[in-house]
Design an enzyme around this catalytic site. Structure first.
Site, PDB file in Angstrom:
ATOM      1  N   PRO A  50      -2.859   2.927  22.120  1.00  0.00           N
ATOM      2  CA  PRO A  50      -1.558   2.316  21.859  1.00  0.00           C
ATOM      3  C   PRO A  50      -1.431   1.905  20.391  1.00  0.00           C
ATOM      4  O   PRO A  50      -2.408   1.505  19.764  1.00  0.00           O
ATOM      5  CB  PRO A  50      -1.557   1.084  22.764  1.00  0.00           C
ATOM      6  CG  PRO A  50      -3.008   0.751  22.951  1.00  0.00           C
ATOM      7  CD  PRO A  50      -3.757   2.048  22.889  1.00  0.00           C
ATOM      8  N   SER A  51      -0.231   1.996  19.854  1.00  0.00           N
ATOM      9  CA  SER A  51       0.035   1.501  18.507  1.00  0.00           C
ATOM     10  C   SER A  51      -0.167  -0.009  18.488  1.00  0.00           C
ATOM     11  O   SER A  51       0.038  -0.688  19.494  1.00  0.00           O
ATOM     12  CB  SER A  51       1.473   1.844  18.104  1.00  0.00           C
ATOM     13  OG  SER A  51       1.882   1.069  16.993  1.00  0.00           O
ATOM     14  N   GLY A  52      -0.541  -0.529  17.334  1.00  0.00           N
ATOM     15  CA  GLY A  52      -0.712  -1.972  17.206  1.00  0.00           C
ATOM     16  C   GLY A  52       0.586  -2.709  16.936  1.00  0.00           C
ATOM     17  O   GLY A  52       0.637  -3.938  17.021  1.00  0.00           O
ATOM     18  N   THR A  53       1.653  -1.964  16.624  1.00  0.00           N
ATOM     19  CA  THR A  53       2.881  -2.630  16.174  1.00  0.00           C
ATOM     20  C   THR A  53       4.148  -2.234  16.933  1.00  0.00           C
ATOM     21  O   THR A  53       5.128  -2.961  16.896  1.00  0.00           O
ATOM     22  CB  THR A  53       3.133  -2.327  14.687  1.00  0.00           C
ATOM     23  OG1 THR A  53       3.121  -0.904  14.499  1.00  0.00           O
ATOM     24  CG2 THR A  53       2.047  -2.953  13.815  1.00  0.00           C
ATOM     25  N   ASP A  75      -6.391   2.011  -2.773  1.00  0.00           N
ATOM     26  CA  ASP A  75      -7.597   1.782  -1.967  1.00  0.00           C
ATOM     27  C   ASP A  75      -7.930   2.972  -1.067  1.00  0.00           C
ATOM     28  O   ASP A  75      -8.921   2.941  -0.334  1.00  0.00           O
ATOM     29  CB  ASP A  75      -7.511   0.477  -1.156  1.00  0.00           C
ATOM     30  CG  ASP A  75      -6.392   0.458  -0.130  1.00  0.00           C
ATOM     31  OD1 ASP A  75      -5.678   1.469   0.015  1.00  0.00           O
ATOM     32  OD2 ASP A  75      -6.233  -0.579   0.551  1.00  0.00           O
ATOM     33  N   ASP A  88      -1.585   1.387  -3.583  1.00  0.00           N
ATOM     34  CA  ASP A  88      -2.346   0.266  -4.154  1.00  0.00           C
ATOM     35  C   ASP A  88      -3.776   0.680  -4.491  1.00  0.00           C
ATOM     36  O   ASP A  88      -4.616  -0.164  -4.785  1.00  0.00           O
ATOM     37  CB  ASP A  88      -2.326  -0.951  -3.230  1.00  0.00           C
ATOM     38  CG  ASP A  88      -3.074  -0.727  -1.914  1.00  0.00           C
ATOM     39  OD1 ASP A  88      -3.239   0.443  -1.527  1.00  0.00           O
ATOM     40  OD2 ASP A  88      -3.485  -1.717  -1.277  1.00  0.00           O
ATOM     41  N   SER A 106       0.814  -1.223   0.000  1.00  0.00           N
ATOM     42  CA  SER A 106       0.000   0.000   0.000  1.00  0.00           C
ATOM     43  C   SER A 106       0.846   1.272   0.000  1.00  0.00           C
ATOM     44  O   SER A 106       1.576   1.536  -0.941  1.00  0.00           O
ATOM     45  CB  SER A 106      -0.953  -0.041   1.195  1.00  0.00           C
ATOM     46  OG  SER A 106      -1.825   1.046   1.191  1.00  0.00           O
ATOM     47  N   GLU A 112     -12.426   6.021   6.959  1.00  0.00           N
ATOM     48  CA  GLU A 112     -11.432   6.505   7.903  1.00  0.00           C
ATOM     49  C   GLU A 112     -10.980   7.876   7.419  1.00  0.00           C
ATOM     50  O   GLU A 112     -11.075   8.191   6.229  1.00  0.00           O
ATOM     51  CB  GLU A 112     -10.242   5.550   7.970  1.00  0.00           C
ATOM     52  CG  GLU A 112     -10.565   4.245   8.660  1.00  0.00           C
ATOM     53  CD  GLU A 112      -9.333   3.416   8.946  1.00  0.00           C
ATOM     54  OE1 GLU A 112      -9.065   3.174  10.131  1.00  0.00           O
ATOM     55  OE2 GLU A 112      -8.649   3.004   7.997  1.00  0.00           O
ATOM     56  N   ALA A 113     -10.484   8.683   8.343  1.00  0.00           N
ATOM     57  CA  ALA A 113     -10.033  10.027   7.965  1.00  0.00           C
ATOM     58  C   ALA A 113      -8.944   9.965   6.887  1.00  0.00           C
ATOM     59  O   ALA A 113      -8.805  10.889   6.081  1.00  0.00           O
ATOM     60  CB  ALA A 113      -9.525  10.777   9.197  1.00  0.00           C
TER      61      ALA A 113
END
Length: 563
Positions: free
Chosen positions: A518-521, A300, A298, A84, A390-391
């Site tokens: 929190p960040s997911g990663t 999207d 990509d 992406s 999403e924004a």
């Protein structure tokens, strides 16, 4: 004959599984796709993403998993090779479920286990998945594969094909396609053509036909001329939008920039760059009032923007797009006399002004979901018509089967002319929207059709409401897991005292709102704040960042004030 006990049955089924699954082929192919030492990956909302040179083994494993998923669902499954909006040197992969939706959560876990398995563990993990999911290995499997324009994508898609072949799956390689196009292909195949024809040409024909029929219903088309500057992020969107141009009416003039002929993928261009930096991409010249948009790598995501006569940059992000589309749909539903349930789904990052405008002015119900397209998509499915964006510009509209049937029936059988025309416009809008996923090309055509039909300039669209100034910051912490949230991530449950401090700070400013998640990663906490002025939004974001740093275990230098 004595009945066999369950223990013997279990042993026999395990032996049968090993007979049916060609582990020799898996072992032979896996030697060609060795796992990098020490590499651990997590399948997230966007699948797997990391440096392209480390993904060969992961891609092979996703080919294996796609076959098992296809056998389980007795359906075509998609595998898209893309990263992406990530830099050119990265790549990634995600699996697409039968109706074009994202992979089911339990299979995300299977994907993570399989990708992280060492070579000698593959057989055990595959067997475990088959047993847990009751996969019928006699069932045929069919996989469709697509890739973006990254230099690494062709080789990595071959690794996917090797995985599919190792388990005897059939496949079709669509080659270079946008991510939404592959989602479309999966849905077409699994609905036996009722959603559309599973070819790139079928995609172009479906969307262009709906666009032409919808815009023909405009009562005042200005001069009927549509002119749009499109930044394609030097990605797959440029290639596919150029292919689609000949299907669109000649009055639709597209000026391409960052079309992949020069310049690096996603480098200082694309939807993510424009959204984050609040400025136009390199290589796109803007005159005041010119309507411009950017895809991501990509295709999207999409955002719109323009410069006003004073040279100020204006961004129309996912919130503005959702507002334009939902306003249009609400008006048509009223004209058609349809009483369908209708809602807009946002995340905590949606600008407060957009929420107020939708609820108070347009009287459209707004619901908040956790960040991540899959959460928005699932919430939108609860309504006859669910609009979600999403924004960042990723979003679409979902129509329930019942709603679609009612609208199509009314468009054909309604005796009242005004109601029938409104229903016909809704029908064409349904056909113009890619309901499987956010789709920059489809969303662009929907937006352009609405602007023509409502006779709006980009400035008039922008003036529906004025965004509250906002600021996003990051705070490094020792362990992001100390923060737990509730209320669709808008309130912090832990650590104790943090939410109370955020509430206290927010009360100091007008029209203010702030949250942390929190960040997911990685071990960072994301801070969002908005207020009546940019200065106040910046101050609030900084104060909340300090609260996170002191209460949630910040590391390194404490956050500095926004300059």
């Amino acid at each position: 004959m004595l009945p066999r006990n369950s223990h013997v049955r279990s042993q026999n089924s395990s032996r049968a599984l090993q007979v049916e699954m060609d582990f020799e082929a898996v072992a032979k192919y896996s030697k060609l796709h060795a796992k990098p030492p020490g590499l651990t990956l997590q399948y997230g909302t966007a699948g797997f993403r990391t440096k392209a040179e480390d993904l060969d083994h992961t891609m092979f494993c996703m080919g294996l998993l796609a076959v098992l998923r296809s056998k389980k669902k007795k359906s075509t499954i998609g595998v898209m090779v893309t990263a992406s909006h990530n830099p050119e040197e990265d790549n990634g992969v995600k699996l697409i479920d039968p109706l074009g939706e994202m992979l089911a959560p339990i299979w995300e876990e299977h994907a993570t286990h399989l990708a992280n398995a060492e070579e000698h563990e593959l057989q055990g993990v595959l067997t475990d998945i088959c047993q847990k999911e009751a996969v019928d290995l006699q069932q045929e499997a069919f996989i469709v594969i697509g890739r973006d324009t990254r230099s690494s994508s062709k080789k990595l898609s071959q690794s996917v094909i090797d995985g599919v072949s190792a388990l005897g799956g059939q496949y079709q390689d669509y080659g270079l396609v946008t991510t939404p196009q592959l989602h479309y292909m999966v849905c077409c195949r699994n609905t036996h053509g009722s959603y559309g024809t599973a070819t790139v040409e079928g995609y172009y024909q479906k969307l262009s036909k709906a666009f032409v029929e919808l815009t023909m219903q405009a009562t005042s088309q200005r001069d009927g001329h549509i002119c749009l500057k499109v930044d394609c992020a030097n990605g797959i969107g440029a290639l596919k939008l150029k292919e689609m141009e000949r299907y669109l009416p000649s009055c639709f003039v597209i000026h391409f920039s960052n079309d992949g002929t020069k310049g690096e993928l996603n480098h200082q261009c694309g939807a993510d760059f424009v959204k984050v930096h609040q400025k136009p991409p390199v290589g796109l010249e803007m005159k005041p009032g010119e309507r411009c948009c950017s895809f991501d790598g990509d295709a999207d995501r999409i955002v719109y923007y323009y410069n006003d006569p004073a040279g100020h940059f204006h961004l129309l992000d996912g919130d503005k797009i959702a507002t334009l589309i939902s306003t249009f749909l609400k008006e048509l539903l009223v004209k058609a006399g349809q009483t369908l349930s209708f809602a807009v789904i946002q995340t905590a990052y949606a600008n407060g002004s957009s929420t107020r405008y939708l609820e108070e002015t347009m009287k459209v119900p707004v619901h908040c979901a956790k960040t991540g397209v899959k959460h928005l998509h699932h919430k939108a499915q609860e309504f006859d018509i669910g609009v979600y964006f999403e924004a960042n510009g990723h979003g679409t509209v979902l129509f329930s089967k019942a709603a679609e049937q009612k609208i199509r029936y009314q468009a054909k059988e309604e005796k009242n002319n005004q109601k029938r025309e409104a229903a016909k416009m809704l029908e064409n809008t349904i056909d113009l929207i890619n309901q499987t996923i956010g789709d920059a090309v489809s969303d662009m055509l929907v937006i352009e059709a609405i602007l023509v039909l409502k006779n709006l300039t980009v400035q008039q669209w922008d003036s529906m409401y004025t965004d509250l100034p906002s600021r996003q910051l990051k705070v490094k912490v020792a362990d992001r897991r100390v923060i737990d949230t509730t209320d669709a991530e808008r309130r912090a449950v832990t650590p104790p005292g943090l939410q109370e401090r955020i509430d206290e700070l927010t009360q100091r400013f007008k029209l203010a709102r702030a949250f942390v998640r929190p960040s997911g990663t990685e071990d960072i906490v994301r801070v969002y704040a908005e207020a009546d002025t940019q200065e106040n939004a910046d101050k609030l974001a900084h104060e909340v960042s300090l609260a996170v740093y002191h209460i949630a275990g910040g590391v390194g230098e404490q956050p500095k004030a926004v300059v």
